[in-house]
Design a protein around this motif. Structure first.
Motif, PDB file in Angstrom:
ATOM      1  N   PRO A   1      45.309  36.082  48.903  1.00  9.97           N
ATOM      2  CA  PRO A   1      44.879  37.179  49.781  1.00  9.97           C
ATOM      3  C   PRO A   1      45.485  38.528  49.424  1.00  9.97           C
ATOM      4  O   PRO A   1      44.908  39.576  49.759  1.00  9.97           O
ATOM      5  N   GLU A   2      46.622  38.530  48.757  1.00  6.44           N
ATOM      6  CA  GLU A   2      47.266  39.790  48.402  1.00  6.44           C
ATOM      7  C   GLU A   2      46.537  40.520  47.278  1.00  6.44           C
ATOM      8  O   GLU A   2      46.691  41.732  47.115  1.00  6.44           O
ATOM      9  N   SER A   3      45.776  39.783  46.470  1.00  7.19           N
ATOM     10  CA  SER A   3      45.131  40.416  45.318  1.00  7.19           C
ATOM     11  C   SER A   3      43.610  40.295  45.336  1.00  7.19           C
ATOM     12  O   SER A   3      42.944  40.870  44.476  1.00  7.19           O
ATOM     13  N   SER A   4      43.060  39.576  46.306  1.00  5.82           N
ATOM     14  CA  SER A   4      41.630  39.280  46.281  1.00  5.82           C
ATOM     15  C   SER A   4      40.984  39.489  47.638  1.00  5.82           C
ATOM     16  O   SER A   4      41.567  39.182  48.676  1.00  5.82           O
ATOM     17  N   THR A   5      39.765  40.007  47.597  1.00 12.32           N
ATOM     18  CA  THR A   5      38.976  40.164  48.827  1.00 12.32           C
ATOM     19  C   THR A   5      37.943  39.058  48.986  1.00 12.32           C
ATOM     20  O   THR A   5      37.152  39.086  49.925  1.00 12.32           O
ATOM     21  N   VAL A   6      37.949  38.092  48.050  1.00 11.02           N
ATOM     22  CA  VAL A   6      36.912  37.050  48.077  1.00 11.02           C
ATOM     23  C   VAL A   6      37.503  35.660  48.337  1.00 11.02           C
ATOM     24  O   VAL A   6      36.867  34.649  48.047  1.00 11.02           O
ATOM     25  N   VAL A   7      38.692  35.603  48.886  1.00 10.31           N
ATOM     26  CA  VAL A   7      39.322  34.317  49.177  1.00 10.31           C
ATOM     27  C   VAL A   7      38.422  33.481  50.086  1.00 10.31           C
ATOM     28  O   VAL A   7      37.922  33.966  51.109  1.00 10.31           O
ATOM     29  N   GLY A   8      38.167  32.239  49.702  1.00  3.81           N
ATOM     30  CA  GLY A   8      37.333  31.355  50.490  1.00  3.81           C
ATOM     31  C   GLY A   8      35.839  31.533  50.279  1.00  3.81           C
ATOM     32  O   GLY A   8      35.046  30.765  50.822  1.00  3.81           O
ATOM     33  N   LYS A   9      35.444  32.530  49.487  1.00  5.12           N
ATOM     34  CA  LYS A   9      34.023  32.791  49.252  1.00  5.12           C
ATOM     35  C   LYS A   9      33.554  32.337  47.873  1.00  5.12           C
ATOM     36  O   LYS A   9      32.396  32.541  47.518  1.00  5.12           O
ATOM     37  N   VAL A  10      34.467  31.741  47.105  1.00  2.93           N
ATOM     38  CA  VAL A  10      34.174  31.446  45.708  1.00  2.93           C
ATOM     39  C   VAL A  10      33.842  29.977  45.516  1.00  2.93           C
ATOM     40  O   VAL A  10      34.550  29.093  46.012  1.00  2.93           O
ATOM     41  N   GLY A  11      32.767  29.732  44.784  1.00  2.00           N
ATOM     42  CA  GLY A  11      32.434  28.388  44.348  1.00  2.00           C
ATOM     43  C   GLY A  11      32.791  28.233  42.885  1.00  2.00           C
ATOM     44  O   GLY A  11      32.851  29.215  42.128  1.00  2.00           O
ATOM     45  N   TYR A  12      33.025  26.991  42.453  1.00  2.00           N
ATOM     46  CA  TYR A  12      33.470  26.735  41.086  1.00  2.00           C
ATOM     47  C   TYR A  12      32.580  25.665  40.456  1.00  2.00           C
ATOM     48  O   TYR A  12      32.435  24.574  41.000  1.00  2.00           O
ATOM     49  N   ALA A  13      31.974  26.012  39.321  1.00  2.00           N
ATOM     50  CA  ALA A  13      31.106  25.087  38.590  1.00  2.00           C
ATOM     51  C   ALA A  13      31.647  24.900  37.185  1.00  2.00           C
ATOM     52  O   ALA A  13      32.435  25.708  36.684  1.00  2.00           O
ATOM     53  N   MET A  14      31.234  23.835  36.536  1.00  3.50           N
ATOM     54  CA  MET A  14      31.694  23.559  35.180  1.00  3.50           C
ATOM     55  C   MET A  14      31.173  24.621  34.210  1.00  3.50           C
ATOM     56  O   MET A  14      30.234  25.355  34.506  1.00  3.50           O
TER      57      MET A  14
ATOM     58  N   ALA B   1      39.023  23.838  46.892  1.00  2.92           N
ATOM     59  CA  ALA B   1      37.801  24.403  46.318  1.00  2.92           C
ATOM     60  C   ALA B   1      37.762  24.295  44.805  1.00  2.92           C
ATOM     61  O   ALA B   1      36.692  24.178  44.211  1.00  2.92           O
ATOM     62  N   PHE B   2      38.939  24.345  44.158  1.00  3.24           N
ATOM     63  CA  PHE B   2      38.964  24.464  42.702  1.00  3.24           C
ATOM     64  C   PHE B   2      39.783  23.408  41.973  1.00  3.24           C
ATOM     65  O   PHE B   2      39.689  23.291  40.753  1.00  3.24           O
ATOM     66  N   GLY B   3      40.560  22.619  42.690  1.00  2.19           N
ATOM     67  CA  GLY B   3      41.466  21.672  42.034  1.00  2.19           C
ATOM     68  C   GLY B   3      40.745  20.647  41.173  1.00  2.19           C
ATOM     69  O   GLY B   3      41.092  20.433  40.006  1.00  2.19           O
ATOM     70  N   GLN B   4      39.722  19.999  41.732  1.00  2.81           N
ATOM     71  CA  GLN B   4      39.021  18.964  40.974  1.00  2.81           C
ATOM     72  C   GLN B   4      38.255  19.565  39.802  1.00  2.81           C
ATOM     73  O   GLN B   4      38.202  18.974  38.712  1.00  2.81           O
ATOM     74  N   ALA B   5      37.666  20.738  40.004  1.00  6.31           N
ATOM     75  CA  ALA B   5      36.941  21.388  38.905  1.00  6.31           C
ATOM     76  C   ALA B   5      37.898  21.748  37.768  1.00  6.31           C
ATOM     77  O   ALA B   5      37.541  21.640  36.587  1.00  6.31           O
ATOM     78  N   THR B   6      39.098  22.160  38.122  1.00  7.08           N
ATOM     79  CA  THR B   6      40.103  22.467  37.096  1.00  7.08           C
ATOM     80  C   THR B   6      40.475  21.216  36.319  1.00  7.08           C
ATOM     81  O   THR B   6      40.499  21.217  35.080  1.00  7.08           O
TER      82      THR B   6
END
Length: 450
Positions: A285-298, A372-377
């Motif tokens: 949240p300190e560096s981003s305005t899109v926290v929680g709005k991001v989806g992650y694809a391969m 949101a991103f752990g499994q994709a990573t």
């Protein structure tokens, strides 16, 4: 490859890009240092900035050791660290390098064997590192650098914008699907996608090489014949350049990881294809305005599945350092399991260095923060195969780089051509014709050995 051959080739590459150090320059890095000062050369990415912020904790626990950081942009860091290590400059005790440099420099005798240290450090647990990263940082079975964070690449997209536009992003998209979505979402106040265009083998070529690979392209065929003007490479590069110039960020030819992170994190672009480690910025949240709005694809694909890269920023000790034991104390602190927890508790769990240790993904607080991103990573890192990076066979390894000494110079030269095409200074065909000539020189040197 024999050490003398590697030294000659790397020295040639250094000369080609003008990395000539005088004796005065080599000594400049130690000004103001004391006998107890460990000098660390590192890249100015967000995770490294966090480490510097927390370094007072290390100094409190080790009052006999002082830390001095030399923080540089990615391209500057590569040049300075390479020149210093190759020439035995001795001004750095710890260097931030990657899985491109580490095996080559270890073979040439420029780095300290860190497995000698890891096995004697209680609780450090070398086997907790991701196996693919551990292997990529090893030479003859021993590690010569240890991962600070590891990454592959994936597609980040604004879930809210996609929902509003009625667009569904599959978990494994094609590049055409990505381009189509970017075109629909591109507008006066929002660009469709951010893609790196800045010169540098670690900048524009990182994402572009994965595109070349999945389009069926390659740098060289099995006999070291350059392939940069092949139909597959031309299609891939034309697609990349067209996409970023038509629906990409303004000033794309000067945009690298940091610039795209700012664009996406401030809500100015609908998608971004880049490193999985970007989550440390986007979900903070300190560096981003899109926290929680991001989806992650391969990583998007065409022909080759799982085209994402495999990379790690890691820490090593040059043989020329005269403070090796103190340097290892700092490295082991910065790459230990306890450091992961320190970052989470002090700075926030989204800022934890990702992709280095398997145990990170078992920490309850991090599992919650990385939903949101752990499994994709994890899937991206585990799916990357640097031993088989292309559709057709090749004589080299590496996904977003070629694991040969010449690539530092070759990749830089080719990247400059691609950036010029993105800037509209030349056509893609012209850029690739010049790149082909650069690659042919390197290819011939290997053909002459066979």
């Amino acid at each position: 490859m024999k050490a003398r051959t590697l030294m000659r080739r790397l020295a040639g590459g250094l000369a080609a890009v003008g990395l000539v150090f005088t004796a005065g320059c080599a000594g400049a890095g130690t000004l103001g240092a004391t006998d107890q000062t460990v000098t660390i050369a590192m890249v100015s990415n967000s995770q490294m900035t966090d480490a510097r912020e927390l370094s007072s904790k290390f100094e409190e626990a080790n009052p006999d050791i002082k830390l001095r950081f030399v923080t540089l942009s990615e391209n500057q860091a590569r040049a300075k660290i390479t020149a210093s290590t190759a020439m035995g400059g001795g001004e750095f005790d710890v260097v931030m390098i990657s899985n491109y440099e580490t095996p080559q420099w270890a073979e040439n005798g420029w780095l300290v064997n860190l497995s000698d240290y890891t096995r004697k450090t209680p609780g450090y647990d070398e086997n907790d590192f991701f196996p693919s990263l551990r292997e990529s940082l090893s030479y003859d079975g021993d590690m010569y650098a240890v991962p600070f964070y590891g990454e592959s690449s994936f597609l980040m997209y604004r879930k809210d914008l996609f929902e509003q536009a009625g667009i569904t992003m599959p978990r494994t998209p094609t590049w055409q699907q990505v381009a189509d979505a970017a075109a629909k979402l591109n507008g006066p106040d929002m660009v469709g996608i951010c893609l790196r265009g800045k010169p540098g083998w670690g900048e524009v070529l990182a994402p572009l090489d994965t595109v070349i690979n999945t389009f069926g392209g390659r740098w060289f065929d099995e006999n070291w014949n350059a392939q940069l003007t092949s139909p597959e490479v031309q299609r891939a590069v034309q697609f990349y350049v067209d996409t970023v110039t038509k629906v990409g960020e303004p000033g794309a030819a000067a945009s690298g990881f940091s610039e795209c992170a700012t664009q996406f994190g401030q809500g100015r672009t609908a998608m971004w294809y880049d490193a999985t480690s970007a989550v440390s910025v986007l979900e903070d949240p300190e560096s981003s305005t899109v926290v929680g709005k991001v989806g992650y694809a391969m990583a998007p694909m065409v022909e080759k599945p799982n085209p994402g890269w495999l990379y790690t920023w890691a820490l090593g000790i040059p043989k020329s350092s005269d403070k090796k034991d103190s340097a290892w104390k700092f490295i082991s602190w910065m790459t230990d399991k306890n450091y992961i927890r320190l970052v989470g508790e002090e700075l926030g769990w989204a800022r934890v260095p990702p992709g280095s240790r398997l145990s990170t993904y078992q920490i309850p607080e991090y599992k919650e923060a990385s939903k949101a991103f752990g499994q994709a990573t994890l899937d991206s890192i585990e799916g990357a195969d640097p031993l088989k990076p292309t559709v057709q066979p090749v004589p080299y390894t590496g996904i977003q780089f070629l694991a040969i000494p010449e690539f530092q110079d070759l990749g830089t030269r080719v990247s400059q051509q691609i950036s010029a095409a993105i800037a509209g200074q030349k056509t893609v065909a012209e850029a690739l014709e010049q790149s082909q000539r650069y690659a042919e020189v390197v290819g011939r040197s290997y053909q002459e050995q066979s």
